[in-house]
Scaffold this motif. Structure first.
Motif, PDB file in Angstrom:
ATOM      1  N   UNK A   1       0.806  -1.290   0.014  1.00  0.00           N
ATOM      2  CA  UNK A   1      -0.060  -0.019   0.013  1.00  0.00           C
ATOM      3  C   UNK A   1       0.884   1.305  -0.116  1.00  0.00           C
ATOM      4  N   UNK A   2       0.405   2.156  -0.601  1.00  0.00           N
ATOM      5  CA  UNK A   2       1.175   3.569  -0.735  1.00  0.00           C
ATOM      6  C   UNK A   2       0.277   4.632  -1.352  1.00  0.00           C
ATOM      7  N   UNK A   3       1.135   5.668  -2.136  1.00  0.00           N
ATOM      8  CA  UNK A   3       0.486   6.688  -2.708  1.00  0.00           C
ATOM      9  C   UNK A   3       0.110   6.087  -4.183  1.00  0.00           C
ATOM     10  N   UNK A   4      -1.000   6.881  -4.742  1.00  0.00           N
ATOM     11  CA  UNK A   4      -1.462   6.855  -6.121  1.00  0.00           C
ATOM     12  C   UNK A   4      -1.981   7.864  -6.574  1.00  0.00           C
ATOM     13  N   UNK A   5      -1.960   8.399  -7.500  1.00  0.00           N
ATOM     14  CA  UNK A   5      -2.577   9.543  -8.508  1.00  0.00           C
ATOM     15  C   UNK A   5      -3.416   8.812  -9.400  1.00  0.00           C
ATOM     16  N   UNK A   6      -4.710   9.460  -9.681  1.00  0.00           N
ATOM     17  CA  UNK A   6      -5.754   8.888 -10.578  1.00  0.00           C
ATOM     18  C   UNK A   6      -6.586  10.055 -10.911  1.00  0.00           C
ATOM     19  N   UNK A   7      -7.097   9.742 -12.107  1.00  0.00           N
ATOM     20  CA  UNK A   7      -8.112  10.697 -12.531  1.00  0.00           C
ATOM     21  C   UNK A   7      -9.512   9.959 -12.772  1.00  0.00           C
ATOM     22  N   UNK A   8     -10.427  10.876 -12.080  1.00  0.00           N
ATOM     23  CA  UNK A   8     -11.742  10.405 -11.899  1.00  0.00           C
ATOM     24  C   UNK A   8     -12.901  11.175 -12.730  1.00  0.00           C
ATOM     25  N   UNK A   9     -13.382  10.378 -13.733  1.00  0.00           N
ATOM     26  CA  UNK A   9     -14.538  11.053 -14.447  1.00  0.00           C
ATOM     27  C   UNK A   9     -15.951  11.171 -13.344  1.00  0.00           C
ATOM     28  N   UNK A  10     -16.127  12.052 -12.984  1.00  0.00           N
ATOM     29  CA  UNK A  10     -17.448  12.393 -12.003  1.00  0.00           C
ATOM     30  C   UNK A  10     -18.705  12.673 -12.972  1.00  0.00           C
ATOM     31  N   UNK A  11     -19.780  12.043 -12.622  1.00  0.00           N
ATOM     32  CA  UNK A  11     -20.930  12.230 -13.589  1.00  0.00           C
ATOM     33  C   UNK A  11     -21.496  13.729 -13.352  1.00  0.00           C
ATOM     34  N   UNK A  12     -21.093  14.528 -12.410  1.00  0.00           N
ATOM     35  CA  UNK A  12     -21.650  15.705 -12.423  1.00  0.00           C
ATOM     36  C   UNK A  12     -20.427  16.876 -12.241  1.00  0.00           C
ATOM     37  N   UNK A  13     -19.508  16.484 -11.545  1.00  0.00           N
ATOM     38  CA  UNK A  13     -18.349  17.193 -11.281  1.00  0.00           C
ATOM     39  C   UNK A  13     -17.232  17.224 -12.451  1.00  0.00           C
ATOM     40  N   UNK A  14     -17.280  16.554 -13.215  1.00  0.00           N
ATOM     41  CA  UNK A  14     -16.272  16.433 -14.225  1.00  0.00           C
ATOM     42  C   UNK A  14     -15.145  15.664 -13.913  1.00  0.00           C
ATOM     43  N   UNK A  15     -13.901  16.013 -14.581  1.00  0.00           N
ATOM     44  CA  UNK A  15     -12.889  15.173 -14.471  1.00  0.00           C
ATOM     45  C   UNK A  15     -12.120  15.784 -13.242  1.00  0.00           C
ATOM     46  N   UNK A  16     -11.842  14.884 -12.454  1.00  0.00           N
ATOM     47  CA  UNK A  16     -10.920  15.241 -11.218  1.00  0.00           C
ATOM     48  C   UNK A  16      -9.599  14.505 -11.198  1.00  0.00           C
ATOM     49  N   UNK A  17      -8.487  15.358 -11.084  1.00  0.00           N
ATOM     50  CA  UNK A  17      -7.028  14.688 -10.731  1.00  0.00           C
ATOM     51  C   UNK A  17      -6.887  14.375  -9.268  1.00  0.00           C
ATOM     52  N   UNK A  18      -7.033  13.125  -8.483  1.00  0.00           N
ATOM     53  CA  UNK A  18      -6.944  13.263  -6.937  1.00  0.00           C
ATOM     54  C   UNK A  18      -5.923  12.366  -6.629  1.00  0.00           C
ATOM     55  N   UNK A  19      -5.624  12.173  -5.482  1.00  0.00           N
ATOM     56  CA  UNK A  19      -4.328  11.509  -4.762  1.00  0.00           C
ATOM     57  C   UNK A  19      -5.037  10.483  -3.803  1.00  0.00           C
ATOM     58  N   UNK A  20      -4.234   9.291  -3.930  1.00  0.00           N
ATOM     59  CA  UNK A  20      -4.878   8.379  -3.025  1.00  0.00           C
ATOM     60  C   UNK A  20      -3.909   7.918  -1.983  1.00  0.00           C
ATOM     61  N   UNK A  21      -3.980   8.008  -0.850  1.00  0.00           N
ATOM     62  CA  UNK A  21      -2.983   7.592   0.114  1.00  0.00           C
ATOM     63  C   UNK A  21      -3.703   6.672   1.162  1.00  0.00           C
ATOM     64  N   UNK A  22      -2.853   5.537   1.398  1.00  0.00           N
ATOM     65  CA  UNK A  22      -3.326   4.584   2.298  1.00  0.00           C
ATOM     66  C   UNK A  22      -2.663   4.480   3.718  1.00  0.00           C
ATOM     67  N   UNK A  23      -3.449   4.583   4.660  1.00  0.00           N
ATOM     68  CA  UNK A  23      -3.090   4.141   6.382  1.00  0.00           C
ATOM     69  C   UNK A  23      -3.557   2.925   6.583  1.00  0.00           C
ATOM     70  N   UNK A  24      -2.766   2.439   7.177  1.00  0.00           N
ATOM     71  CA  UNK A  24      -3.105   0.751   7.731  1.00  0.00           C
ATOM     72  C   UNK A  24      -3.495   0.918   8.926  1.00  0.00           C
ATOM     73  N   UNK A  25      -4.522  -0.047   9.191  1.00  0.00           N
ATOM     74  CA  UNK A  25      -4.903  -0.593  10.594  1.00  0.00           C
ATOM     75  C   UNK A  25      -4.557  -1.983  10.676  1.00  0.00           C
ATOM     76  N   UNK A  26      -3.324  -2.182  11.052  1.00  0.00           N
ATOM     77  CA  UNK A  26      -2.640  -3.428  10.987  1.00  0.00           C
ATOM     78  C   UNK A  26      -3.362  -4.441  12.047  1.00  0.00           C
TER      79      UNK A  26
END
Length: 269
Positions: A217-242
């Motif tokens: 798990x770590x950092x990802x950047x992705x583009x999301x096509x939202x039906x009303x908000x349009x195209x979003x460039x987003x960062x996804x970061x993961x925190x673990x609950x081990x």
């Protein structure tokens, strides 16, 4: 068996819990914080007298079944559960039978404190077990059903397909995590059913499963096509609950970017 230490541990863990966190009514005012002995005994499926004697360091050595019930009733993390078994003189607790699907109260509270960040919690099978309003606005209203599984959504189109980038990478991530889950929880019927469904209905999943992908798990950047908000460039970061084999996914946008302004508008609705 360390009777005094076991008794102290049970009292401390009981005092640390709050009735509303376990779905129990608050009832009349309590003289001390935490659950009552009879509440713990009921949750652990044992008599109040037996539990009272354990807390008073005068009970018999509890069986693994009793200890397992206490671990569930007191919401013990795996390390705490192992400690409980050691105090009782049983060094090898039985393995967890399945992925943890409950969310610890402090994790759920953290999600509510992040109004400008989309946040979800996934269990070891990629079931979404908690989310906040912005995550629901981003990922789809079906999160509210409490039955969304991101592995099923990724490979079987089980929900709104909004991601326009990173789909292939996420497929590898999903399979790597499900392989780990299969090794850890070989007797989890819900996981077995999910894997059978994915193998039966997705050729892509079957192929990736055979490649045995590895991913941390770590950092990802992705583009999301939202039906009303349009195209979003987003960062996804993961925190673990081990302790619970869960992951908290935080969805943000670069400060000052158009996507960040869009997230703020979505959060305000």
């Amino acid at each position: 068996m360390a009777r005094q230490e076991l008794a102290r541990f049970l009292r401390e863990r009981r005092a640390a819990l709050r009735p509303h966190e376990l779905g129990l009514p608050a009832g009349l005012p309590r003289r001390t914080p935490g659950l009552r002995r009879e509440e713990v005994a009921e949750l652990a499926h044992m008599s109040v007298d037996y539990y009272t004697r354990l807390e008073q360091a005068r009970g018999p050595r509890p069986s693994p079944r009793i200890l397992d019930g206490l671990g569930r009733a007191l919401r013990l993390a795996p390390a705490e559960r192992n400690h409980l078994f050691r105090l009782a003189g049983t060094s090898a607790p039985p393995p967890a039978t399945g992925a943890v699907r409950r969310v610890r109260p402090h994790v759920a509270r953290m999600l509510r404190r992040l109004p400008d960040t989309g946040a979800i919690v996934t269990d070891a099978t990629y079931g979404v077990v908690a989310w906040n309003p912005l995550a629901q606005a981003l990922l789809g209203g079906d999160l509210a059903t409490g039955t969304v599984n991101l592995a099923r959504r990724r490979f079987l189109a089980g929900g709104p397909a909004r991601e326009s980038s990173g789909k292939e990478e996420f497929g590898h991530i999903v399979v790597a995590r499900l392989r780990r889950a299969a090794d850890r929880y070989p007797h989890d019927p819900r996981l077995a059913a999910l894997l059978a469904e994915l193998h039966a209905d997705s050729e892509e999943f079957r192929h990736l499963w055979e490649t045995r992908p590895v991913h941390a798990p770590g950092h990802r950047t992705k583009v999301l096509d939202h039906p009303t908000a349009g195209r979003l460039r987003l960062n996804c970061d993961v925190l673990l609950v081990p302790d619970d084999d869960q992951e908290v996914v935080l969805i943000t946008a670069d400060p000052g970017s158009p996507s960040a302004r869009t997230l703020s508008r979505l959060a305000a609705h």
